[in-house]
Write a protein that holds these residues in place. Structure first.
Motif, PDB file in Angstrom:
ATOM      1  N   PHE A  12       0.851  -1.183   0.000  1.00 53.80           N
ATOM      2  CA  PHE A  12       0.000   0.000   0.000  1.00 53.80           C
ATOM      3  C   PHE A  12       0.885   1.230   0.000  1.00 53.80           C
ATOM      4  O   PHE A  12       2.091   1.146   0.185  1.00 53.80           O
ATOM      5  CB  PHE A  12      -1.001  -0.001   1.158  1.00 53.80           C
ATOM      6  N   GLU A  13       0.273   2.369  -0.233  1.00 52.13           N
ATOM      7  CA  GLU A  13       1.006   3.614  -0.362  1.00 52.13           C
ATOM      8  C   GLU A  13       0.638   4.533   0.796  1.00 52.13           C
ATOM      9  O   GLU A  13      -0.503   4.564   1.245  1.00 52.13           O
ATOM     10  CB  GLU A  13       0.624   4.273  -1.688  1.00 52.13           C
ATOM     11  N   SER A  14       1.618   5.274   1.268  1.00 48.03           N
ATOM     12  CA  SER A  14       1.320   6.286   2.279  1.00 48.03           C
ATOM     13  C   SER A  14       1.242   7.648   1.607  1.00 48.03           C
ATOM     14  O   SER A  14       1.823   7.868   0.544  1.00 48.03           O
ATOM     15  CB  SER A  14       2.386   6.286   3.373  1.00 48.03           C
ATOM     16  N   LYS A  23      -3.107   4.506   1.834  1.00 55.27           N
ATOM     17  CA  LYS A  23      -3.920   4.394   0.622  1.00 55.27           C
ATOM     18  C   LYS A  23      -3.942   2.936   0.181  1.00 55.27           C
ATOM     19  O   LYS A  23      -2.947   2.417  -0.293  1.00 55.27           O
ATOM     20  CB  LYS A  23      -3.344   5.278  -0.478  1.00 55.27           C
ATOM     21  N   LEU A  24      -5.064   2.295   0.384  1.00 55.29           N
ATOM     22  CA  LEU A  24      -5.256   0.930  -0.074  1.00 55.29           C
ATOM     23  C   LEU A  24      -5.895   0.997  -1.454  1.00 55.29           C
ATOM     24  O   LEU A  24      -6.889   1.701  -1.637  1.00 55.29           O
ATOM     25  CB  LEU A  24      -6.139   0.153   0.893  1.00 55.29           C
ATOM     26  N   MET A  25      -5.337   0.291  -2.421  1.00 53.69           N
ATOM     27  CA  MET A  25      -5.799   0.405  -3.798  1.00 53.69           C
ATOM     28  C   MET A  25      -6.028  -0.967  -4.427  1.00 53.69           C
ATOM     29  O   MET A  25      -5.234  -1.436  -5.229  1.00 53.69           O
ATOM     30  CB  MET A  25      -4.764   1.185  -4.606  1.00 53.69           C
ATOM     31  N   PRO A  26      -7.131  -1.635  -4.054  1.00 52.44           N
ATOM     32  CA  PRO A  26      -7.416  -2.930  -4.683  1.00 52.44           C
ATOM     33  C   PRO A  26      -7.833  -2.730  -6.139  1.00 52.44           C
ATOM     34  O   PRO A  26      -8.309  -1.650  -6.511  1.00 52.44           O
ATOM     35  CB  PRO A  26      -8.580  -3.477  -3.857  1.00 52.44           C
ATOM     36  N   ASN A  27      -7.663  -3.754  -6.935  1.00 51.87           N
ATOM     37  CA  ASN A  27      -8.100  -3.632  -8.329  1.00 51.87           C
ATOM     38  C   ASN A  27      -9.627  -3.562  -8.378  1.00 51.87           C
ATOM     39  O   ASN A  27     -10.319  -3.889  -7.421  1.00 51.87           O
ATOM     40  CB  ASN A  27      -7.539  -4.773  -9.189  1.00 51.87           C
ATOM     41  N   LEU A  28     -10.151  -3.124  -9.498  1.00 47.29           N
ATOM     42  CA  LEU A  28     -11.598  -2.919  -9.620  1.00 47.29           C
ATOM     43  C   LEU A  28     -12.395  -4.214  -9.600  1.00 47.29           C
ATOM     44  O   LEU A  28     -13.596  -4.202  -9.336  1.00 47.29           O
ATOM     45  CB  LEU A  28     -11.906  -2.146 -10.904  1.00 47.29           C
TER      46      LEU A  28
END
Length: 53
Positions: A12-14, A23-28
């Motif tokens: 994940f990104e901070s 920032k959690l960014m799972p795929n769609l």
């Protein structure tokens, strides 16, 4: 936190002031099972980091 989660298999990104936002960014097309697994890793990483303080 980022390194602990990465070691557990989650990327994940901070962001934000002082990198205080995760920032959690799972795929769609994420499945419910994968989403829950990722959130469980995140939760366990938070618990581990807090226990080490």
């Amino acid at each position: 936190m980022i390194h602990t989660a990465f070691d557990m298999g989650l990327i994940f990104e901070s962001a934000g002031r002082g990198d205080m936002v995760a920032k959690l960014m799972p795929n769609l097309l994420v499945t419910k099972e994968d989403l829950l697994a990722g959130l469980n890793i995140f939760k366990n990483a938070v618990i581990k980091v807090l226990a080490e303080q």
